[in-house]
Design a protein around this motif. Structure first.
Motif, mmCIF file in Angstrom:
data_model
loop_
_atom_site.group_PDB
_atom_site.id
_atom_site.type_symbol
_atom_site.label_atom_id
_atom_site.label_comp_id
_atom_site.label_asym_id
_atom_site.label_seq_id
_atom_site.Cartn_x
_atom_site.Cartn_y
_atom_site.Cartn_z
ATOM 1 N N LYS A 106 0.934 -1.231 -0.300
ATOM 2 C CA LYS A 106 -0.210 0.556 -0.615
ATOM 3 C C LYS A 106 0.486 0.944 -0.359
ATOM 4 N N GLY A 107 1.037 2.195 -1.038
ATOM 5 C CA GLY A 107 0.711 3.975 -0.699
ATOM 6 C C GLY A 107 2.245 3.761 -1.756
ATOM 7 N N ILE A 108 2.099 2.442 -2.967
ATOM 8 C CA ILE A 108 3.241 2.900 -3.470
ATOM 9 C C ILE A 108 2.019 2.440 -5.175
ATOM 10 N N GLU A 109 1.238 2.592 -5.217
ATOM 11 C CA GLU A 109 -0.029 2.183 -6.474
ATOM 12 C C GLU A 109 0.427 3.536 -6.966
ATOM 13 N N HIS A 110 0.755 4.873 -6.871
ATOM 14 C CA HIS A 110 0.360 5.826 -7.366
ATOM 15 C C HIS A 110 1.626 5.998 -7.997
ATOM 16 N N GLU A 111 2.564 5.004 -8.523
ATOM 17 C CA GLU A 111 3.363 5.235 -9.250
ATOM 18 C C GLU A 111 3.469 4.273 -10.347
ATOM 19 N N PHE A 112 2.137 3.729 -9.693
ATOM 20 C CA PHE A 112 2.143 2.869 -11.678
ATOM 21 C C PHE A 112 0.904 2.798 -12.366
ATOM 22 N N THR A 113 1.318 3.786 -12.814
ATOM 23 C CA THR A 113 0.588 4.616 -13.965
ATOM 24 C C THR A 113 -0.695 4.146 -15.585
ATOM 25 N N GLU A 114 0.225 3.311 -15.455
ATOM 26 C CA GLU A 114 -1.098 2.139 -16.380
ATOM 27 C C GLU A 114 -1.900 0.536 -15.800
ATOM 28 N N GLN A 115 -2.519 0.945 -16.885
ATOM 29 C CA GLN A 115 -3.747 -0.408 -16.396
ATOM 30 C C GLN A 115 -3.442 -1.409 -17.289
ATOM 31 N N VAL A 116 -3.380 -2.555 -16.913
ATOM 32 C CA VAL A 116 -3.172 -3.362 -17.791
ATOM 33 C C VAL A 116 -4.557 -4.639 -18.015
ATOM 34 N N THR A 117 -4.905 -4.353 -17.103
ATOM 35 C CA THR A 117 -6.261 -5.001 -16.673
ATOM 36 C C THR A 117 -7.576 -3.841 -16.661
ATOM 37 N N ASP A 118 -8.606 -3.966 -17.390
ATOM 38 C CA ASP A 118 -9.938 -2.813 -17.374
ATOM 39 C C ASP A 118 -10.129 -3.019 -15.853
ATOM 40 N N ASP A 119 -10.206 -3.462 -14.978
ATOM 41 C CA ASP A 119 -10.661 -4.026 -13.824
ATOM 42 C C ASP A 119 -9.858 -3.384 -12.688
ATOM 43 N N GLY A 120 -8.273 -2.103 -13.349
ATOM 44 C CA GLY A 120 -7.097 -1.672 -12.491
ATOM 45 C C GLY A 120 -6.195 -2.994 -11.821
ATOM 46 N N GLU A 121 -6.591 -3.787 -11.484
ATOM 47 C CA GLU A 121 -5.703 -5.120 -10.152
ATOM 48 C C GLU A 121 -4.180 -5.948 -11.294
ATOM 49 N N VAL A 122 -3.987 -4.925 -12.219
ATOM 50 C CA VAL A 122 -2.663 -5.399 -12.652
ATOM 51 C C VAL A 122 -2.542 -4.373 -13.885
ATOM 52 N N ILE A 123 -1.329 -3.457 -12.414
ATOM 53 C CA ILE A 123 -1.153 -2.412 -13.176
ATOM 54 C C ILE A 123 0.603 -2.496 -13.046
ATOM 55 N N LYS A 124 1.195 -1.233 -14.225
ATOM 56 C CA LYS A 124 2.945 -1.586 -14.471
ATOM 57 C C LYS A 124 3.178 -0.147 -14.284
ATOM 58 N N LYS A 125 3.728 -0.204 -14.145
ATOM 59 C CA LYS A 125 5.320 1.340 -14.133
ATOM 60 C C LYS A 125 6.459 0.907 -14.930
ATOM 61 N N LEU A 126 6.599 1.778 -16.138
ATOM 62 C CA LEU A 126 7.833 1.503 -16.867
ATOM 63 C C LEU A 126 9.285 1.752 -16.233
ATOM 64 N N ILE A 127 9.965 0.877 -16.229
ATOM 65 C CA ILE A 127 11.334 1.557 -15.662
ATOM 66 C C ILE A 127 12.654 1.911 -16.784
ATOM 67 N N LYS A 128 12.362 0.885 -17.803
ATOM 68 C CA LYS A 128 13.776 1.013 -19.537
ATOM 69 C C LYS A 128 12.556 0.572 -20.522
ATOM 70 N N PRO A 129 12.012 1.922 -21.660
ATOM 71 C CA PRO A 129 11.638 1.763 -22.864
ATOM 72 C C PRO A 129 12.567 0.333 -23.053
ATOM 73 N N GLY A 130 11.454 -0.276 -24.823
ATOM 74 C CA GLY A 130 11.750 -1.129 -24.786
ATOM 75 C C GLY A 130 11.638 -0.917 -26.349
ATOM 76 N N VAL A 131 11.946 -1.799 -27.554
ATOM 77 C CA VAL A 131 12.336 -1.795 -29.094
ATOM 78 C C VAL A 131 11.900 -2.586 -29.772
ATOM 79 N N GLY A 132 10.888 -2.155 -31.430
ATOM 80 C CA GLY A 132 10.485 -3.046 -31.720
ATOM 81 C C GLY A 132 8.818 -3.822 -31.654
#
Length: 382
Positions: A106-132
């Motif tokens: 708890k308290g770190i969810e704000h760092e994960f700015t991208e929703q992976v699932t519509d219900d928001g129960e899997v969220i994402k934080k990009l550390i290093k961009p990829g290619v392709g």
């Protein structure tokens, strides 16, 4: 030009326009800011990476900047040791600290700015961009990951601490749903962190005593590489007329996918699947009509790689006569290329040498080895 990377500065010192190779090393930029003289370029002569496409020099020198892709088969992964990951990177990105900041992260969810699932129960934080492109469902993937659950100071699972990445086909049931969904948002070389609820991980009951009930999971994932065999399946489903309309660039991409798949099978000593992948690649090339000599030469070079790999597969299966057939075809084909690669011809003669050695034909083995040495005098293995 200088590139400021996340873990250091890498300066490309010169570009070989004929072969479209970037040459360089992790050396400091010259204080004078002036290009190195030819006499000082010997330290940069090892080709580090090769590019997929050429560079428009007008963009490079005109201030617009350039974007390029590296040929994946040229990149060798230098995997760190277990102590390196444990003592450095796990802490440097903060994932270890997050694992015990409050029982359920708890308290770190704000760092994960991208929703992976519509219900928001899997969220994402990009550390290093990829290619392709993004990894598609059904692709073969190779990843590193570290996984934490609540109230645990140490990772619940980590390929980094094992110093061994994990390979699997990205389909239902291969890994926990959260990891599959996460990887399907990622690109090659990307590193991201994901926070997932128990519904997408280990369920209401968990896996006691290691994983508690209703445990949220914090994951960091790096996609090292992937192979999308779906494109080959789609190609095989086409009728012959539609296949003829495919550009040579599309054919080369299909062949590259098959060669990568074959290489992975070969490394795992799966010689029959590897052989079939390489052979399928040669048949796709043979069925395609190039529009000009340049495209024809590209197809020839790709076929040479496949033929040498076919020869190696047959050699490893002690089928020396069949191996020589493929190897000689590769050597003959290189003779039709305007600027033949001595590396490939030398490798071919070295493989011929090995087939003769298996048959105790020492004179023929010696002759093939001498030809390989003349072509590749600095190759330590030869």
């Amino acid at each position: 030009s200088g590139i400021n990377a996340e873990y250091g500065q890498h300066y490309f010192k010169r570009i070989n326009l004929r072969g479209m190779s970037i040459k360089g090393s992790n050396f400091d930029e010259p204080e004078s800011g002036k290009p190195d003289s030819d006499a000082n370029l010997t330290a940069y002569d090892d080709v580090k990476v090769r590019l997929v496409d050429g560079i428009d020099m007008r963009d490079l020198f005109g201030g617009k900047g350039i974007t390029f892709s590296v040929r994946e088969e040229e990149v060798e992964l230098d995997l760190p040791t277990e102590s390196h990951w444990h003592n450095n990177d796990l802490n440097s990105i903060g994932i270890q600290d997050k694992a015990h900041e409050g029982g359920q992260f708890k308290g770190i969810e704000h760092e994960f700015t991208e929703q992976v699932t519509d219900d928001g129960e899997v969220i994402k934080k990009l550390i290093k961009p990829g290619v392709g492109p993004i990894v598609p469902t059904g692709a073969w993937v190779r990843v590193h990951y570290t996984m934490y659950v609540k109230d645990h100071d140490e990772p619940m699972d980590s390929t980094r601490l094992k110093d061994r990445p994990q390979d699997f086909v990205l389909s239902e049931g291969a890994v926990i749903p959260a990891m599959s969904l996460a990887i399907e948002t990622m690109k090659r070389n990307e590193i991201s962190q994901f926070l997932a609820s128990h519904r997408y991980c280990f369920g209401l009951m968990g896996v006691p005593p290691r994983i508690p009930k209703e445990a949220r999971v914090l994951m960091e994932i790096e996609v090292l590489r992937f192979i999308d065999e779906n494109e080959v399946v789609r190609f095989e489903a086409m009728d012959m007329e539609d296949r003829k309309d495919l550009p040579t660039s599309g054919i080369l991409k299909l062949v590259s996918i098959l060669r990568e798949k074959g290489n992975e099978d070969f490394k795992k000593k799966k010689l029959i699947p590897a052989y079939n992948a390489f052979l399928k690649g040669t048949r796709i090339i043979d069925s395609h009509s190039a529009k000009n000599e340049g495209e024809e030469n590209q197809l020839r070079l790709e076929k040479v790689k496949l033929l040498l790999n076919l020869g190696q597969c047959r050699l490893n299966n002690n089928k020396t006569i069949e191996a020589r057939k493929f190897i000689r075809e590769a050597i003959d084909l290189m003779g039709k290329v305007p600027d033949p690669l001595h590396e490939k011809i030398g490798k071919g003669h070295y493989l011929l040498h090995k087939t003769y050695m298996k048959e105790k034909k020492l004179e023929e083995a010696k002759e093939s080895l001498e030809r390989a040495v003349r072509l590749l005098p600095d190759n330590e293995a030869i």
